[in-house]
Design a protein around this motif. Sequence first.
Motif, PDB file in Angstrom:
ATOM      1  N   VAL A  58       0.879  -1.157   0.000  1.00 19.59           N
ATOM      2  CA  VAL A  58       0.000   0.000   0.000  1.00 19.59           C
ATOM      3  C   VAL A  58       0.922   1.213   0.000  1.00 19.59           C
ATOM      4  N   CYS A  59       0.626   2.181  -0.867  1.00 16.01           N
ATOM      5  CA  CYS A  59       1.483   3.357  -0.997  1.00 16.01           C
ATOM      6  C   CYS A  59       0.688   4.641  -0.815  1.00 16.01           C
ATOM      7  N   VAL A  60       1.382   5.648  -0.332  1.00 21.33           N
ATOM      8  CA  VAL A  60       0.914   7.025  -0.392  1.00 21.33           C
ATOM      9  C   VAL A  60       1.929   7.712  -1.291  1.00 21.33           C
ATOM     10  N   GLY A  61       1.495   8.090  -2.488  1.00 17.41           N
ATOM     11  CA  GLY A  61       2.445   8.592  -3.471  1.00 17.41           C
ATOM     12  C   GLY A  61       3.418   7.481  -3.816  1.00 17.41           C
ATOM     13  N   GLU A  62       4.691   7.748  -3.673  1.00 14.15           N
ATOM     14  CA  GLU A  62       5.732   6.756  -3.954  1.00 14.15           C
ATOM     15  C   GLU A  62       6.195   6.020  -2.695  1.00 14.15           C
ATOM     16  N   THR A  63       5.630   6.382  -1.542  1.00 17.37           N
ATOM     17  CA  THR A  63       6.077   5.820  -0.267  1.00 17.37           C
ATOM     18  C   THR A  63       5.249   4.603   0.119  1.00 17.37           C
ATOM     19  N   VAL A  64       5.917   3.487   0.356  1.00 14.86           N
ATOM     20  CA  VAL A  64       5.243   2.276   0.818  1.00 14.86           C
ATOM     21  C   VAL A  64       4.913   2.460   2.295  1.00 14.86           C
ATOM     22  N   ILE A  65       3.630   2.327   2.634  1.00 18.99           N
ATOM     23  CA  ILE A  65       3.208   2.501   4.030  1.00 18.99           C
ATOM     24  C   ILE A  65       2.600   1.235   4.626  1.00 18.99           C
ATOM     25  N   GLY A  66       2.427   0.212   3.803  1.00 21.59           N
ATOM     26  CA  GLY A  66       1.858  -1.029   4.304  1.00 21.59           C
ATOM     27  C   GLY A  66       2.206  -2.188   3.398  1.00 21.59           C
ATOM     28  N   MET A  67       2.139  -3.371   3.972  1.00 25.99           N
ATOM     29  CA  MET A  67       2.405  -4.576   3.198  1.00 25.99           C
ATOM     30  C   MET A  67       1.600  -5.727   3.777  1.00 25.99           C
ATOM     31  N   GLY A  68       1.415  -6.723   2.953  1.00 20.03           N
ATOM     32  CA  GLY A  68       0.752  -7.948   3.361  1.00 20.03           C
ATOM     33  C   GLY A  68       1.006  -8.996   2.298  1.00 20.03           C
ATOM     34  N   ALA A  69       0.877 -10.243   2.682  1.00 18.65           N
ATOM     35  CA  ALA A  69       1.129 -11.336   1.752  1.00 18.65           C
ATOM     36  C   ALA A  69       0.234 -12.511   2.120  1.00 18.65           C
ATOM     37  N   PHE A  70       0.120 -13.426   1.180  1.00 19.95           N
ATOM     38  CA  PHE A  70      -0.440 -14.723   1.532  1.00 19.95           C
ATOM     39  C   PHE A  70       0.366 -15.807   0.840  1.00 19.95           C
ATOM     40  N   PHE A 125       1.059   5.647  10.249  1.00 25.55           N
ATOM     41  CA  PHE A 125      -0.206   5.538   9.516  1.00 25.55           C
ATOM     42  C   PHE A 125      -1.212   4.620  10.204  1.00 25.55           C
ATOM     43  N   ARG A 126      -0.865   4.101  11.366  1.00 22.94           N
ATOM     44  CA  ARG A 126      -1.776   3.206  12.085  1.00 22.94           C
ATOM     45  C   ARG A 126      -2.939   3.988  12.679  1.00 22.94           C
ATOM     46  N   GLY A 127      -4.038   3.275  12.911  1.00 20.05           N
ATOM     47  CA  GLY A 127      -5.214   3.894  13.504  1.00 20.05           C
ATOM     48  C   GLY A 127      -6.091   4.622  12.502  1.00 20.05           C
ATOM     49  N   ARG A 128      -5.827   4.444  11.221  1.00 19.40           N
ATOM     50  CA  ARG A 128      -6.597   5.124  10.173  1.00 19.40           C
ATOM     51  C   ARG A 128      -7.413   4.149   9.323  1.00 19.40           C
ATOM     52  N   GLY A 129      -7.450   2.873   9.722  1.00 21.80           N
ATOM     53  CA  GLY A 129      -8.205   1.883   8.959  1.00 21.80           C
ATOM     54  C   GLY A 129      -7.453   1.296   7.781  1.00 21.80           C
ATOM     55  N   ILE A 130      -6.186   1.649   7.615  1.00 25.86           N
ATOM     56  CA  ILE A 130      -5.409   1.155   6.480  1.00 25.86           C
ATOM     57  C   ILE A 130      -5.184  -0.349   6.594  1.00 25.86           C
ATOM     58  N   GLY A 131      -4.882  -0.824   7.787  1.00 23.47           N
ATOM     59  CA  GLY A 131      -4.677  -2.252   7.994  1.00 23.47           C
ATOM     60  C   GLY A 131      -5.915  -3.050   7.634  1.00 23.47           C
ATOM     61  N   ARG A 132      -7.080  -2.564   8.028  1.00 20.62           N
ATOM     62  CA  ARG A 132      -8.325  -3.278   7.713  1.00 20.62           C
ATOM     63  C   ARG A 132      -8.596  -3.253   6.211  1.00 20.62           C
ATOM     64  N   ARG A 133      -8.343  -2.131   5.562  1.00 22.74           N
ATOM     65  CA  ARG A 133      -8.540  -2.076   4.109  1.00 22.74           C
ATOM     66  C   ARG A 133      -7.563  -3.024   3.402  1.00 22.74           C
ATOM     67  N   LEU A 134      -6.334  -3.080   3.899  1.00 21.86           N
ATOM     68  CA  LEU A 134      -5.355  -4.010   3.343  1.00 21.86           C
ATOM     69  C   LEU A 134      -5.826  -5.447   3.533  1.00 21.86           C
ATOM     70  N   LEU A 135      -6.300  -5.766   4.729  1.00 23.83           N
ATOM     71  CA  LEU A 135      -6.802  -7.112   5.003  1.00 23.83           C
ATOM     72  C   LEU A 135      -7.960  -7.452   4.072  1.00 23.83           C
ATOM     73  N   ASP A 136      -8.905  -6.540   3.917  1.00 23.18           N
ATOM     74  CA  ASP A 136     -10.039  -6.783   3.027  1.00 23.18           C
ATOM     75  C   ASP A 136      -9.582  -7.026   1.592  1.00 23.18           C
ATOM     76  N   GLU A 137      -8.601  -6.255   1.126  1.00 20.88           N
ATOM     77  CA  GLU A 137      -8.068  -6.448  -0.223  1.00 20.88           C
ATOM     78  C   GLU A 137      -7.358  -7.794  -0.354  1.00 20.88           C
ATOM     79  N   LEU A 138      -6.616  -8.192   0.677  1.00 22.61           N
ATOM     80  CA  LEU A 138      -5.958  -9.505   0.647  1.00 22.61           C
ATOM     81  C   LEU A 138      -6.991 -10.618   0.573  1.00 22.61           C
ATOM     82  N   ILE A 139      -8.056 -10.494   1.357  1.00 23.73           N
ATOM     83  CA  ILE A 139      -9.127 -11.499   1.328  1.00 23.73           C
ATOM     84  C   ILE A 139      -9.746 -11.558  -0.066  1.00 23.73           C
TER      85      ILE A 139
END
Length: 150
Positions: free
Chosen positions: A49-61, A80-94
């Motif tokens: 997950v990026c903001v502009g060119e900066t990677v702010i999150g990752m996930g894998a399966f 960037f925690r506490g903004r729902g990014i982790g949950r959006r990442l999880l939903d996208e991974l699912i």
Amino acid sequence: MFEADPFAESMQRMVRDHLADMAPTAPEESRHAMASSALADEGVSMFQVCVGETVIGMGAFKDLGGQVAELKSMRVSPEFRGRGIGRRLLDELINTAVQRGFSLLCLETGTHGYFTAARAMYEAAGFTQCPPFGDYQLDDNSVYYRRAIG
């Protein structure tokens, strides 16, 4: 969310930070975060997950066979925690796992207080605790989850 190259410098940095965060949470044999080389293995799909060119999150399966995948390396940069990014990442991974034909997602996470928010997120997303899966063994430093998908 975009598929990521685990050997890209930005991902190497994320993985290093992830492994450093895991170090104080449990003995080495109880830490199951994957190094970049393992995240590049066949059967592992890694995303960023990026903001502009900066990677702010990752996930894998990781494909465990039999339409089962294991979530690995979920991380959002601390600022960037506490903004729902982790949950959006999880939903996208699912959703991506469903699109690739998986029917069950499993994961291992820690019991240390550092993982409280992650456990709450997984439970809110419908994951339920289960016995160890794959090559995992019972470990007081680990909790295991699964969720039927698709």
